[in-house]
Design a protein around this motif. Structure first.
Motif, PDB file in Angstrom:
ATOM      1  N   ASN A 110      28.143  36.151  40.409  1.00 19.87           N
ATOM      2  CA  ASN A 110      28.997  35.595  40.032  1.00 19.87           C
ATOM      3  C   ASN A 110      30.286  35.196  40.923  1.00 19.87           C
ATOM      4  O   ASN A 110      30.727  35.729  41.561  1.00 19.87           O
ATOM      5  N   ASN A 111      31.617  34.309  39.915  1.00 21.39           N
ATOM      6  CA  ASN A 111      32.587  34.545  39.982  1.00 21.39           C
ATOM      7  C   ASN A 111      33.381  36.106  39.995  1.00 21.39           C
ATOM      8  O   ASN A 111      34.512  36.294  39.944  1.00 21.39           O
ATOM      9  N   GLN A 112      33.167  37.322  39.917  1.00 19.16           N
ATOM     10  CA  GLN A 112      33.348  38.482  39.606  1.00 19.16           C
ATOM     11  C   GLN A 112      34.157  39.243  40.774  1.00 19.16           C
ATOM     12  O   GLN A 112      33.295  38.730  42.039  1.00 19.16           O
ATOM     13  N   ALA A 113      35.404  39.012  41.181  1.00 17.44           N
ATOM     14  CA  ALA A 113      35.612  39.943  41.744  1.00 17.44           C
ATOM     15  C   ALA A 113      35.127  41.782  42.246  1.00 17.44           C
ATOM     16  O   ALA A 113      36.016  42.195  41.335  1.00 17.44           O
ATOM     17  N   LEU A 114      34.352  42.005  43.135  1.00 15.35           N
ATOM     18  CA  LEU A 114      34.173  43.046  43.211  1.00 15.35           C
ATOM     19  C   LEU A 114      34.613  43.874  44.207  1.00 15.35           C
ATOM     20  O   LEU A 114      34.889  43.467  45.179  1.00 15.35           O
ATOM     21  N   ASN A 115      35.031  44.824  43.769  1.00 10.58           N
ATOM     22  CA  ASN A 115      35.469  45.825  44.268  1.00 10.58           C
ATOM     23  C   ASN A 115      35.198  46.811  45.166  1.00 10.58           C
ATOM     24  O   ASN A 115      35.044  46.960  46.140  1.00 10.58           O
ATOM     25  N   SER A 116      33.576  47.458  44.853  1.00  6.31           N
ATOM     26  CA  SER A 116      33.373  47.946  45.798  1.00  6.31           C
ATOM     27  C   SER A 116      32.110  48.203  45.280  1.00  6.31           C
ATOM     28  O   SER A 116      31.425  47.981  43.822  1.00  6.31           O
ATOM     29  N   ILE A 117      31.146  48.737  46.079  1.00  6.06           N
ATOM     30  CA  ILE A 117      29.910  49.134  46.286  1.00  6.06           C
ATOM     31  C   ILE A 117      29.651  50.271  46.056  1.00  6.06           C
ATOM     32  O   ILE A 117      29.606  50.843  47.438  1.00  6.06           O
ATOM     33  N   ILE A 118      28.624  51.181  45.357  1.00  2.00           N
ATOM     34  CA  ILE A 118      28.374  53.037  45.491  1.00  2.00           C
ATOM     35  C   ILE A 118      27.228  52.947  45.474  1.00  2.00           C
ATOM     36  O   ILE A 118      26.617  52.877  44.410  1.00  2.00           O
ATOM     37  N   ILE A 119      26.381  53.868  46.070  1.00  2.00           N
ATOM     38  CA  ILE A 119      25.079  54.478  45.874  1.00  2.00           C
ATOM     39  C   ILE A 119      25.141  55.592  46.428  1.00  2.00           C
ATOM     40  O   ILE A 119      25.565  56.693  46.694  1.00  2.00           O
ATOM     41  N   SER A 120      24.434  56.193  45.122  1.00  5.48           N
ATOM     42  CA  SER A 120      24.250  57.905  45.157  1.00  5.48           C
ATOM     43  C   SER A 120      22.632  58.079  44.567  1.00  5.48           C
ATOM     44  O   SER A 120      22.011  57.334  44.105  1.00  5.48           O
ATOM     45  N   ASP A 121      22.857  59.203  44.961  1.00  3.76           N
ATOM     46  CA  ASP A 121      20.956  59.539  44.613  1.00  3.76           C
ATOM     47  C   ASP A 121      21.159  60.161  43.340  1.00  3.76           C
ATOM     48  O   ASP A 121      22.233  60.239  42.580  1.00  3.76           O
ATOM     49  N   VAL A 122      20.139  60.489  42.714  1.00  2.65           N
ATOM     50  CA  VAL A 122      19.460  61.189  41.212  1.00  2.65           C
ATOM     51  C   VAL A 122      20.327  62.152  40.730  1.00  2.65           C
ATOM     52  O   VAL A 122      20.824  61.946  39.554  1.00  2.65           O
ATOM     53  N   SER A 123      20.870  63.193  41.631  1.00  4.41           N
ATOM     54  CA  SER A 123      21.856  64.154  41.631  1.00  4.41           C
ATOM     55  C   SER A 123      22.973  63.947  41.506  1.00  4.41           C
ATOM     56  O   SER A 123      23.869  64.819  40.643  1.00  4.41           O
ATOM     57  N   GLY A 124      23.420  62.430  41.830  1.00 13.11           N
ATOM     58  CA  GLY A 124      25.237  62.034  42.261  1.00 13.11           C
ATOM     59  C   GLY A 124      25.603  62.042  43.611  1.00 13.11           C
ATOM     60  O   GLY A 124      26.961  61.862  43.269  1.00 13.11           O
ATOM     61  N   LYS A 125      25.024  62.116  44.233  1.00 19.09           N
ATOM     62  CA  LYS A 125      26.026  62.656  45.548  1.00 19.09           C
ATOM     63  C   LYS A 125      25.649  61.199  45.797  1.00 19.09           C
ATOM     64  O   LYS A 125      24.905  60.838  45.656  1.00 19.09           O
ATOM     65  N   LEU A 126      27.376  61.543  46.746  1.00 23.00           N
ATOM     66  CA  LEU A 126      27.157  59.510  47.829  1.00 23.00           C
ATOM     67  C   LEU A 126      26.301  59.963  48.564  1.00 23.00           C
ATOM     68  O   LEU A 126      26.502  60.497  49.680  1.00 23.00           O
ATOM     69  N   ILE A 127      25.409  58.226  48.618  1.00 25.60           N
ATOM     70  CA  ILE A 127      25.482  58.296  49.689  1.00 25.60           C
ATOM     71  C   ILE A 127      25.889  57.062  50.226  1.00 25.60           C
ATOM     72  O   ILE A 127      25.401  56.981  51.945  1.00 25.60           O
ATOM     73  N   TYR A 128      26.341  56.630  50.368  1.00 22.81           N
ATOM     74  CA  TYR A 128      27.189  54.879  50.636  1.00 22.81           C
ATOM     75  C   TYR A 128      27.881  54.764  49.712  1.00 22.81           C
ATOM     76  O   TYR A 128      28.237  54.529  48.287  1.00 22.81           O
ATOM     77  N   GLN A 129      29.157  54.150  49.887  1.00 26.48           N
ATOM     78  CA  GLN A 129      31.143  53.373  49.871  1.00 26.48           C
ATOM     79  C   GLN A 129      30.716  52.305  50.776  1.00 26.48           C
ATOM     80  O   GLN A 129      31.083  51.945  51.876  1.00 26.48           O
ATOM     81  N   ARG A 130      31.339  51.369  50.013  1.00 23.13           N
ATOM     82  CA  ARG A 130      31.936  49.701  50.641  1.00 23.13           C
ATOM     83  C   ARG A 130      32.692  49.332  49.724  1.00 23.13           C
ATOM     84  O   ARG A 130      32.197  49.211  48.744  1.00 23.13           O
ATOM     85  N   ASP A 131      33.636  49.011  50.093  1.00 26.50           N
ATOM     86  CA  ASP A 131      34.958  48.692  49.453  1.00 26.50           C
ATOM     87  C   ASP A 131      35.926  47.447  50.258  1.00 26.50           C
ATOM     88  O   ASP A 131      36.434  47.071  49.563  1.00 26.50           O
ATOM     89  N   ASP A 132      35.358  46.528  51.361  1.00 27.06           N
ATOM     90  CA  ASP A 132      35.510  45.562  52.232  1.00 27.06           C
ATOM     91  C   ASP A 132      35.083  44.625  51.700  1.00 27.06           C
ATOM     92  O   ASP A 132      34.507  43.966  52.399  1.00 27.06           O
ATOM     93  N   ILE A 133      35.036  43.953  50.638  1.00 25.10           N
ATOM     94  CA  ILE A 133      34.288  43.359  49.986  1.00 25.10           C
ATOM     95  C   ILE A 133      35.327  42.279  50.055  1.00 25.10           C
ATOM     96  O   ILE A 133      35.787  41.768  49.427  1.00 25.10           O
ATOM     97  N   ASP A 134      34.734  40.683  51.154  1.00 25.29           N
ATOM     98  CA  ASP A 134      35.121  39.556  51.172  1.00 25.29           C
ATOM     99  C   ASP A 134      35.269  38.293  49.418  1.00 25.29           C
ATOM    100  O   ASP A 134      34.157  38.158  48.849  1.00 25.29           O
ATOM    101  N   GLU A 135      35.917  38.536  48.522  1.00 27.43           N
ATOM    102  CA  GLU A 135      35.505  37.652  47.351  1.00 27.43           C
ATOM    103  C   GLU A 135      35.035  37.074  47.193  1.00 27.43           C
ATOM    104  O   GLU A 135      35.131  36.405  46.621  1.00 27.43           O
ATOM    105  N   ASN A 136      35.522  35.928  48.313  1.00 31.21           N
ATOM    106  CA  ASN A 136      34.875  34.483  48.937  1.00 31.21           C
ATOM    107  C   ASN A 136      33.250  34.625  48.707  1.00 31.21           C
ATOM    108  O   ASN A 136      32.891  33.818  48.931  1.00 31.21           O
ATOM    109  N   ASN A 137      32.858  35.620  48.860  1.00 37.00           N
ATOM    110  CA  ASN A 137      31.595  36.063  49.305  1.00 37.00           C
ATOM    111  C   ASN A 137      30.748  35.985  48.086  1.00 37.00           C
ATOM    112  O   ASN A 137      31.121  37.512  47.718  1.00 37.00           O
ATOM    113  N   LEU A 138      29.760  35.276  48.370  1.00 29.55           N
ATOM    114  CA  LEU A 138      29.019  35.434  46.430  1.00 29.55           C
ATOM    115  C   LEU A 138      28.107  36.105  47.224  1.00 29.55           C
ATOM    116  O   LEU A 138      26.699  36.754  46.174  1.00 29.55           O
TER     117      LEU A 138
END
Length: 104
Positions: free
Chosen positions: A33-61
């Motif tokens: 919705n209109n929330q400003a999304l700052n970051s998308i992070i995916i980790s495995d169940v042990s907590g290891k970072l798998i994917y990170q995305r910080d370049d999210i266009d705030e106008n893109n829903l």
């Protein structure tokens, strides 16, 4: 191609994000919705970072995340916004996915 059932519109107004399809084969989508999304992070169940995305266009829903080389399994999707975050269980299934959001 995907379609969203109109009944999910109410669901989106009650929550900040819609994640589909889940389970997914190569790609999943986030509708916000209109929330400003700052970051998308995916980790495995042990907590290891798998994917990170910080370049999210705030106008893109609508945000699409492609992970074709990710192994099948259960992951944690964390969406950071404002000064909070939400976490979701995300399932990758390379053997095909059948759910209400996938066209046959």
């Amino acid at each position: 191609l995907y379609f969203v059932d109109y009944s999910t519109i109410e669901e989106l107004s009650m929550n900040e994000f819609l994640i589909f399809p889940n389970p997914f084969a190569e790609r999943f989508n986030i509708i916000k919705n209109n929330q400003a999304l700052n970051s998308i992070i995916i980790s495995d169940v042990s907590g290891k970072l798998i994917y990170q995305r910080d370049d999210i266009d705030e106008n893109n829903l609508f945000i699409s995340v492609d992970l074709p080389n990710l192994a099948s399994g259960t992951y944690i999707l964390s969406l950071y916004y404002d000064q909070s975050f939400k976490s979701y269980r995300l399932i990758k299934n390379i053997n095909g996915c059948k759910n209400k959001y996938q066209l046959r």
